[in-house]
Design a protein around this motif. Structure first.
Motif, PDB file in Angstrom:
ATOM      1  N   LEU A   9     -31.830  -5.325  43.621  1.00 34.51           N
ATOM      2  CA  LEU A   9     -30.418  -5.114  43.297  1.00 34.51           C
ATOM      3  C   LEU A   9     -29.537  -6.312  43.617  1.00 34.51           C
ATOM      4  N   GLY A  10     -30.128  -7.464  43.848  1.00 31.48           N
ATOM      5  CA  GLY A  10     -29.326  -8.647  44.127  1.00 31.48           C
ATOM      6  C   GLY A  10     -28.682  -8.588  45.497  1.00 31.48           C
ATOM      7  N   VAL A  11     -27.446  -9.072  45.571  1.00 30.75           N
ATOM      8  CA  VAL A  11     -26.731  -9.123  46.848  1.00 30.75           C
ATOM      9  C   VAL A  11     -26.524  -7.728  47.410  1.00 30.75           C
ATOM     10  N   VAL A  12     -26.183  -6.766  46.541  1.00 36.99           N
ATOM     11  CA  VAL A  12     -25.974  -5.395  47.009  1.00 36.99           C
ATOM     12  C   VAL A  12     -27.246  -4.845  47.636  1.00 36.99           C
ATOM     13  N   GLY A  13     -28.384  -5.112  47.010  1.00 36.49           N
ATOM     14  CA  GLY A  13     -29.649  -4.649  47.573  1.00 36.49           C
ATOM     15  C   GLY A  13     -29.941  -5.275  48.919  1.00 36.49           C
ATOM     16  N   ALA A  14     -29.639  -6.576  49.073  1.00 36.47           N
ATOM     17  CA  ALA A  14     -29.849  -7.235  50.357  1.00 36.47           C
ATOM     18  C   ALA A  14     -28.959  -6.637  51.441  1.00 36.47           C
ATOM     19  N   LEU A  15     -27.735  -6.265  51.082  1.00 38.98           N
ATOM     20  CA  LEU A  15     -26.815  -5.678  52.050  1.00 38.98           C
ATOM     21  C   LEU A  15     -27.274  -4.293  52.506  1.00 38.98           C
ATOM     22  N   LEU A  16     -27.823  -3.518  51.566  1.00 40.90           N
ATOM     23  CA  LEU A  16     -28.202  -2.139  51.890  1.00 40.90           C
ATOM     24  C   LEU A  16     -29.621  -2.020  52.429  1.00 40.90           C
ATOM     25  N   ALA A  17     -30.397  -3.083  52.323  1.00 38.71           N
ATOM     26  CA  ALA A  17     -31.823  -2.983  52.642  1.00 38.71           C
ATOM     27  C   ALA A  17     -32.075  -2.735  54.123  1.00 38.71           C
ATOM     28  N   VAL A  41     -23.738   4.677  46.040  1.00 44.84           N
ATOM     29  CA  VAL A  41     -24.487   4.337  47.259  1.00 44.84           C
ATOM     30  C   VAL A  41     -23.680   3.397  48.143  1.00 44.84           C
ATOM     31  N   VAL A  42     -23.055   2.380  47.542  1.00 48.64           N
ATOM     32  CA  VAL A  42     -22.226   1.451  48.322  1.00 48.64           C
ATOM     33  C   VAL A  42     -21.077   2.188  48.992  1.00 48.64           C
ATOM     34  N   SER A  43     -20.444   3.105  48.269  1.00 48.03           N
ATOM     35  CA  SER A  43     -19.334   3.872  48.841  1.00 48.03           C
ATOM     36  C   SER A  43     -19.802   4.730  50.003  1.00 48.03           C
ATOM     37  N   PHE A  44     -20.979   5.336  49.865  1.00 50.59           N
ATOM     38  CA  PHE A  44     -21.499   6.163  50.946  1.00 50.59           C
ATOM     39  C   PHE A  44     -21.791   5.327  52.187  1.00 50.59           C
ATOM     40  N   LEU A  91     -20.303   2.528  53.002  1.00 49.95           N
ATOM     41  CA  LEU A  91     -19.025   2.153  53.592  1.00 49.95           C
ATOM     42  C   LEU A  91     -18.404   3.314  54.366  1.00 49.95           C
ATOM     43  N   ALA A  92     -18.516   4.519  53.814  1.00 47.31           N
ATOM     44  CA  ALA A  92     -18.012   5.692  54.527  1.00 47.31           C
ATOM     45  C   ALA A  92     -18.747   5.899  55.845  1.00 47.31           C
ATOM     46  N   ALA A  93     -20.084   5.701  55.808  1.00 42.21           N
ATOM     47  CA  ALA A  93     -20.854   5.796  57.051  1.00 42.21           C
ATOM     48  C   ALA A  93     -20.439   4.717  58.034  1.00 42.21           C
ATOM     49  N   GLY A  94     -20.035   3.534  57.521  1.00 41.24           N
ATOM     50  CA  GLY A  94     -19.564   2.482  58.401  1.00 41.24           C
ATOM     51  C   GLY A  94     -18.220   2.768  59.023  1.00 41.24           C
ATOM     52  N   LEU A  95     -17.358   3.524  58.326  1.00 40.51           N
ATOM     53  CA  LEU A  95     -16.053   3.900  58.877  1.00 40.51           C
ATOM     54  C   LEU A  95     -16.140   5.122  59.779  1.00 40.51           C
ATOM     55  N   ASP A  96     -17.209   5.908  59.632  1.00 39.33           N
ATOM     56  CA  ASP A  96     -17.320   7.145  60.413  1.00 39.33           C
ATOM     57  C   ASP A  96     -17.359   6.914  61.930  1.00 39.33           C
ATOM     58  N   PRO A  97     -17.980   5.826  62.450  1.00 41.87           N
ATOM     59  CA  PRO A  97     -17.901   5.611  63.907  1.00 41.87           C
ATOM     60  C   PRO A  97     -16.481   5.508  64.429  1.00 41.87           C
ATOM     61  N   SER A  98     -15.566   4.953  63.627  1.00 36.49           N
ATOM     62  CA  SER A  98     -14.158   4.898  64.051  1.00 36.49           C
ATOM     63  C   SER A  98     -13.560   6.290  64.133  1.00 36.49           C
ATOM     64  N   VAL A  99     -13.934   7.149  63.166  1.00 34.01           N
ATOM     65  CA  VAL A  99     -13.450   8.532  63.194  1.00 34.01           C
ATOM     66  C   VAL A  99     -13.974   9.250  64.428  1.00 34.01           C
ATOM     67  N   ARG A 100     -15.268   9.082  64.709  1.00 34.58           N
ATOM     68  CA  ARG A 100     -15.844   9.735  65.883  1.00 34.58           C
ATOM     69  C   ARG A 100     -15.266   9.185  67.185  1.00 34.58           C
ATOM     70  N   TRP A 101     -14.907   7.904  67.196  1.00 36.18           N
ATOM     71  CA  TRP A 101     -14.278   7.320  68.384  1.00 36.18           C
ATOM     72  C   TRP A 101     -12.919   7.970  68.647  1.00 36.18           C
ATOM     73  N   LEU A 102     -12.170   8.209  67.567  1.00 33.16           N
ATOM     74  CA  LEU A 102     -10.865   8.857  67.726  1.00 33.16           C
ATOM     75  C   LEU A 102     -11.013  10.323  68.121  1.00 33.16           C
ATOM     76  N   ILE A 154     -13.424   2.195  46.523  1.00 32.68           N
ATOM     77  CA  ILE A 154     -12.429   2.605  47.531  1.00 32.68           C
ATOM     78  C   ILE A 154     -12.182   4.100  47.469  1.00 32.68           C
ATOM     79  N   VAL A 155     -11.996   4.625  46.257  1.00 31.33           N
ATOM     80  CA  VAL A 155     -11.728   6.066  46.109  1.00 31.33           C
ATOM     81  C   VAL A 155     -12.920   6.883  46.593  1.00 31.33           C
ATOM     82  N   LEU A 156     -14.124   6.503  46.189  1.00 36.04           N
ATOM     83  CA  LEU A 156     -15.307   7.240  46.611  1.00 36.04           C
ATOM     84  C   LEU A 156     -15.531   7.129  48.119  1.00 36.04           C
ATOM     85  N   THR A 157     -15.257   5.956  48.678  1.00 35.86           N
ATOM     86  CA  THR A 157     -15.414   5.786  50.130  1.00 35.86           C
ATOM     87  C   THR A 157     -14.495   6.727  50.889  1.00 35.86           C
ATOM     88  N   LEU A 158     -13.249   6.788  50.477  1.00 40.29           N
ATOM     89  CA  LEU A 158     -12.296   7.682  51.148  1.00 40.29           C
ATOM     90  C   LEU A 158     -12.699   9.142  50.962  1.00 40.29           C
TER      91      LEU A 158
END
Length: 336
Positions: free
Chosen positions: A306-314, A32-35, A37-48, A153-157
């Motif tokens: 989920l602790g800190v991870v849950g707060a980040l994804l919430a 889930v975290v990797s997904f 992060l990938a969604a967070g990098l996707d706007p850069s891809v769409r910008w290019l 990192i591997v899953l994000t890429l």
């Protein structure tokens, strides 16, 4: 008889599936975290791609930039941060002795002896042994963190490279008559998630850079990089991260020099107002539209689960669910 058997079998299967989910929960969290992060990098891809670059090349450029940033962080910043953290740890007993010279703090310490206890706690390494269980525990913790970081990192890429194909495969599961609607909602949800992730990184980077410049100016340049890195990482955590980072920096500054500590407190109080009412709304205005009460509830719920991870994804999760409610459930209720 047959009904009771089926009920019992269903309960047994539910128990087995629940146990399996619990056993792979750590892997699911990494996915889930990797997904996200990938969604967070996707706007850069769409910008290019919006500037004429084909998506495979845009994905390659973003991946190379992401890896270059990681390598730069490891090669350039980690040694500096390590040296400065060691300096902070080695100077902590001296800072506690300086605090003892303060009259007000000395009067409190005469009753509670908290500085002497803290100094002994830091000096004899009890804290490190209690938290990590000695050198072996530290090694295991570090290796586990590095292993999880490598997997993320591997899953994000991978998710970033195959995001369009993955979305198309999921959208094809919807009925043909509703596929366009599902595609539109799915794309908007992913844009919301990606916008929040990238926006949170921008806001945290602003806090880190501001802290780096400020600490270098007020005379804490020996610890500026390490403390700015702490502020950047903690600022990503919703609600409490910025306050915790400010408290850590202010406490170290106060132990170094009382005037510097007071200036740090004033700076972070002012900066948090600027961040809350100027930087954050402008950065997040195009990504998420979540009411303040929902933000607080989502962050608290995610942290409890989920602790800190849950707060980040919430918060991005709450934004996606609110989008579904506004676009699907509310119109159906209005049509009745």
């Amino acid at each position: 008889m047959a009904l009771g058997f089926l009920v019992g079998l269903g309960w047994f299967l539910a128990q087995v599936l629940g146990g399996l989910l619990v056993s792979i929960s750590s892997v699911l969290i990494l996915v889930v975290v990797s997904f996200f992060l990938a969604a967070g990098l996707d706007p850069s891809v769409r910008w290019l791609t919006g500037r004429g670059l084909r998506r495979p090349w845009a994905v390659l450029a973003v991946i190379l930039g992401f890896l270059a940033a990681l390598v730069l962080f490891v090669v350039a910043l980690v040694p500096v941060i390590t040296d400065q953290v060691n300096a902070i740890v080695s100077n902590a007993p001296d800072w506690l002795q300086q605090l003892q010279r303060n009259k007000q703090i000395q009067s409190l310490d005469d009753h509670f002896h908290f500085i002497e206890k803290a100094q002994a706690f830091i000096s004899n390494g009890t804290f490190a042994r209690g938290v990590f269980g000695g050198v072996l525990g530290v090694t295991v913790a570090v290796l586990g963190f590095l292993g999880n970081a490598f997997i993320v990192i591997v899953l994000t890429l991978y998710f970033l490279a195959s995001l369009e194909r993955t979305k198309s495969a999921i959208y094809e599961l919807a009925p043909a008559s509703r596929r366009d609607r599902v595609r539109d909602l799915g794309d908007r949800m992913l844009e919301s998630i990606g916008g929040y992730v990238s926006g949170a990184v921008v806001v945290a980077s602003c806090a880190g850079i501001s802290s780096l410049v400020f600490l270098a100016v007020v005379g804490l340049k020996d610890y500026a990089v390490a403390l700015a890195a702490v502020v950047t990482l903690l600022d990503i955590i919703p609600m409490i991260g910025a306050t915790i980072g400010a408290a850590i920096v202010s406490a170290i500054a106060l132990a170094t020099d009382v005037r510097t500590g007071i200036v740090c407190v004033i700076f972070y109080v002012v900066y948090q107002q600027v961040e809350n009412y100027l930087i954050y709304p402008r950065v997040m205005s195009r990504s998420v539209n979540v009411p303040g009460a929902v933000t607080v509830i989502a962050a608290l719920t995610g942290a409890a689960l989920l602790g800190v991870v849950g707060a980040l994804l919430a918060i991005p999760t709450a934004a996606a669910l609110l989008l579904l409610l506004r676009e699907v459930w509310v119109p159906r209720q209005e049509a009745r």
